[in-house]
Design a protein around this motif. Structure first.
Motif, PDB file in Angstrom:
ATOM      1  N   UNK A   1       0.863  -1.180   0.000  1.00  0.00           N
ATOM      2  CA  UNK A   1       0.000   0.000   0.000  1.00  0.00           C
ATOM      3  C   UNK A   1       0.899   1.229   0.000  1.00  0.00           C
ATOM      4  N   UNK A   2       0.737   2.069  -1.010  1.00  0.00           N
ATOM      5  CA  UNK A   2       1.587   3.246  -1.162  1.00  0.00           C
ATOM      6  C   UNK A   2       0.735   4.485  -1.069  1.00  0.00           C
ATOM      7  N   UNK A   3       0.996   5.308  -0.076  1.00  0.00           N
ATOM      8  CA  UNK A   3       0.257   6.555   0.132  1.00  0.00           C
ATOM      9  C   UNK A   3       1.160   7.752  -0.086  1.00  0.00           C
ATOM     10  N   UNK A   4       0.544   8.881  -0.360  1.00  0.00           N
ATOM     11  CA  UNK A   4       1.290  10.137  -0.542  1.00  0.00           C
ATOM     12  C   UNK A   4       2.458   9.933  -1.503  1.00  0.00           C
ATOM     13  N   UNK A   5       2.147   9.410  -2.658  1.00  0.00           N
ATOM     14  CA  UNK A   5       3.199   9.111  -3.623  1.00  0.00           C
ATOM     15  C   UNK A   5       3.907  10.375  -4.082  1.00  0.00           C
ATOM     16  N   UNK A   6       5.200  10.229  -4.298  1.00  0.00           N
ATOM     17  CA  UNK A   6       6.037  11.329  -4.733  1.00  0.00           C
ATOM     18  C   UNK A   6       6.648  10.994  -6.095  1.00  0.00           C
ATOM     19  N   UNK A   7       7.102  12.024  -6.772  1.00  0.00           N
ATOM     20  CA  UNK A   7       7.690  11.823  -8.086  1.00  0.00           C
ATOM     21  C   UNK A   7       8.841  10.826  -8.002  1.00  0.00           C
ATOM     22  N   UNK A   8       9.606  10.890  -6.937  1.00  0.00           N
ATOM     23  CA  UNK A   8      10.771  10.010  -6.805  1.00  0.00           C
ATOM     24  C   UNK A   8      10.395   8.556  -6.541  1.00  0.00           C
ATOM     25  N   UNK A   9       9.103   8.270  -6.365  1.00  0.00           N
ATOM     26  CA  UNK A   9       8.651   6.885  -6.234  1.00  0.00           C
ATOM     27  C   UNK A   9       8.472   6.221  -7.597  1.00  0.00           C
ATOM     28  N   UNK A  10       8.611   6.984  -8.657  1.00  0.00           N
ATOM     29  CA  UNK A  10       8.467   6.435 -10.003  1.00  0.00           C
ATOM     30  C   UNK A  10       9.540   5.381 -10.261  1.00  0.00           C
TER      31      UNK A  10
ATOM     32  N   UNK B   1      19.501 -11.772  -1.525  1.00  0.00           N
ATOM     33  CA  UNK B   1      18.954 -12.685  -0.516  1.00  0.00           C
ATOM     34  C   UNK B   1      17.573 -13.223  -0.878  1.00  0.00           C
ATOM     35  N   UNK B   2      17.078 -12.816  -2.045  1.00  0.00           N
ATOM     36  CA  UNK B   2      15.785 -13.300  -2.536  1.00  0.00           C
ATOM     37  C   UNK B   2      16.039 -14.141  -3.772  1.00  0.00           C
ATOM     38  N   UNK B   3      15.353 -15.290  -3.860  1.00  0.00           N
ATOM     39  CA  UNK B   3      15.640 -16.194  -4.973  1.00  0.00           C
ATOM     40  C   UNK B   3      14.509 -16.314  -5.975  1.00  0.00           C
ATOM     41  N   UNK B   4      13.384 -15.662  -5.715  1.00  0.00           N
ATOM     42  CA  UNK B   4      12.270 -15.686  -6.656  1.00  0.00           C
ATOM     43  C   UNK B   4      11.834 -14.250  -6.928  1.00  0.00           C
ATOM     44  N   UNK B   5      11.589 -13.945  -8.212  1.00  0.00           N
ATOM     45  CA  UNK B   5      11.251 -12.573  -8.595  1.00  0.00           C
ATOM     46  C   UNK B   5      10.086 -12.554  -9.567  1.00  0.00           C
ATOM     47  N   UNK B   6       9.279 -11.513  -9.433  1.00  0.00           N
ATOM     48  CA  UNK B   6       8.242 -11.265 -10.413  1.00  0.00           C
ATOM     49  C   UNK B   6       8.780 -10.476 -11.583  1.00  0.00           C
ATOM     50  N   UNK B   7       7.891 -10.187 -12.517  1.00  0.00           N
ATOM     51  CA  UNK B   7       8.304  -9.510 -13.742  1.00  0.00           C
ATOM     52  C   UNK B   7       8.301  -7.992 -13.592  1.00  0.00           C
ATOM     53  N   UNK B   8       7.693  -7.489 -12.542  1.00  0.00           N
ATOM     54  CA  UNK B   8       7.682  -6.061 -12.288  1.00  0.00           C
ATOM     55  C   UNK B   8       6.415  -5.383 -12.779  1.00  0.00           C
ATOM     56  N   UNK B   9       6.084  -4.285 -12.124  1.00  0.00           N
ATOM     57  CA  UNK B   9       4.950  -3.461 -12.538  1.00  0.00           C
ATOM     58  C   UNK B   9       5.362  -1.998 -12.436  1.00  0.00           C
ATOM     59  N   UNK B  10       5.008  -1.225 -13.450  1.00  0.00           N
ATOM     60  CA  UNK B  10       5.457   0.176 -13.534  1.00  0.00           C
ATOM     61  C   UNK B  10       4.562   1.073 -12.694  1.00  0.00           C
ATOM     62  N   UNK B  11       5.199   1.916 -11.914  1.00  0.00           N
ATOM     63  CA  UNK B  11       4.506   2.966 -11.181  1.00  0.00           C
ATOM     64  C   UNK B  11       5.094   4.295 -11.630  1.00  0.00           C
ATOM     65  N   UNK B  12       4.250   5.168 -12.119  1.00  0.00           N
ATOM     66  CA  UNK B  12       4.683   6.480 -12.563  1.00  0.00           C
ATOM     67  C   UNK B  12       3.897   7.538 -11.814  1.00  0.00           C
ATOM     68  N   UNK B  13       4.626   8.442 -11.176  1.00  0.00           N
ATOM     69  CA  UNK B  13       3.998   9.504 -10.394  1.00  0.00           C
ATOM     70  C   UNK B  13       4.280  10.826 -11.079  1.00  0.00           C
ATOM     71  N   UNK B  14       3.240  11.517 -11.474  1.00  0.00           N
ATOM     72  CA  UNK B  14       3.387  12.810 -12.140  1.00  0.00           C
ATOM     73  C   UNK B  14       3.126  13.931 -11.138  1.00  0.00           C
ATOM     74  N   UNK B  15       3.739  15.076 -11.442  1.00  0.00           N
ATOM     75  CA  UNK B  15       3.535  16.233 -10.546  1.00  0.00           C
ATOM     76  C   UNK B  15       2.733  17.301 -11.263  1.00  0.00           C
TER      77      UNK B  15
END
Length: 127
Positions: A82-91, A113-127
């Motif tokens: 859960x991401x609140x108060x998103x900032x541009x630098x969270x992109x 230290x993690x051996x399993x990974x997902x493919x990723x999801x893009x988060x873009x924060x505009x100002x």
């Protein structure tokens, strides 16, 4: 083979909230420590948050502390960010990761230290 699938990314404005989900296909999810990492263009992948198989064990990067919350449901094989108060630098591209062993008991901060990974999801924060 266990797969991690992230979802929930998108384009939001600064100050908005967003919740990322990561679903595991494995049967041993309850035994995995889970983490979220992110990677911005031109930067290295960085630690965001971690939750151990014990729900009480949580860690956050200083940059997201008090804004992001990690949680999990072992019956749903799901971990959320859960991401609140998103900032541009969270992109960044956000990645879900699992530690199927005990590596993150030493340190949850390092991607190695993690051996399993997902493919990723893009988060873009505009100002």
């Amino acid at each position: 083979q266990v797969r991690l699938v992230e979802s929930g990314g998108g384009l939001v404005q600064a100050g908005d909230s967003l919740t990322l989900s990561c679903v595991s296909s494995g049967d041993d999810f309850r035994n995995y420590a889970m983490g979220w990492f992110r990677q911005a263009p031109g930067k290295e992948r960085e630690f965001v948050a971690h939750i151990g198989w014990s729900f009480r064990n949580k860690h956050y990067a200083d940059s997201v502390k008090d804004r992001f919350t990690i949680s999990r449901d072992n019956f749903k094989n799901t971990v959320w960010l859960q991401m609140n108060n998103l900032k541009r630098e969270d992109t960044a591209v956000y990645y879900c990761a699992a530690d199927s062993g005990w590596s993150t008991t030493v340190s949850p901060l390092y991607a190695t230290n993690y051996d399993l990974w997902g493919q990723g999801t893009q988060v873009t924060v505009s100002v």
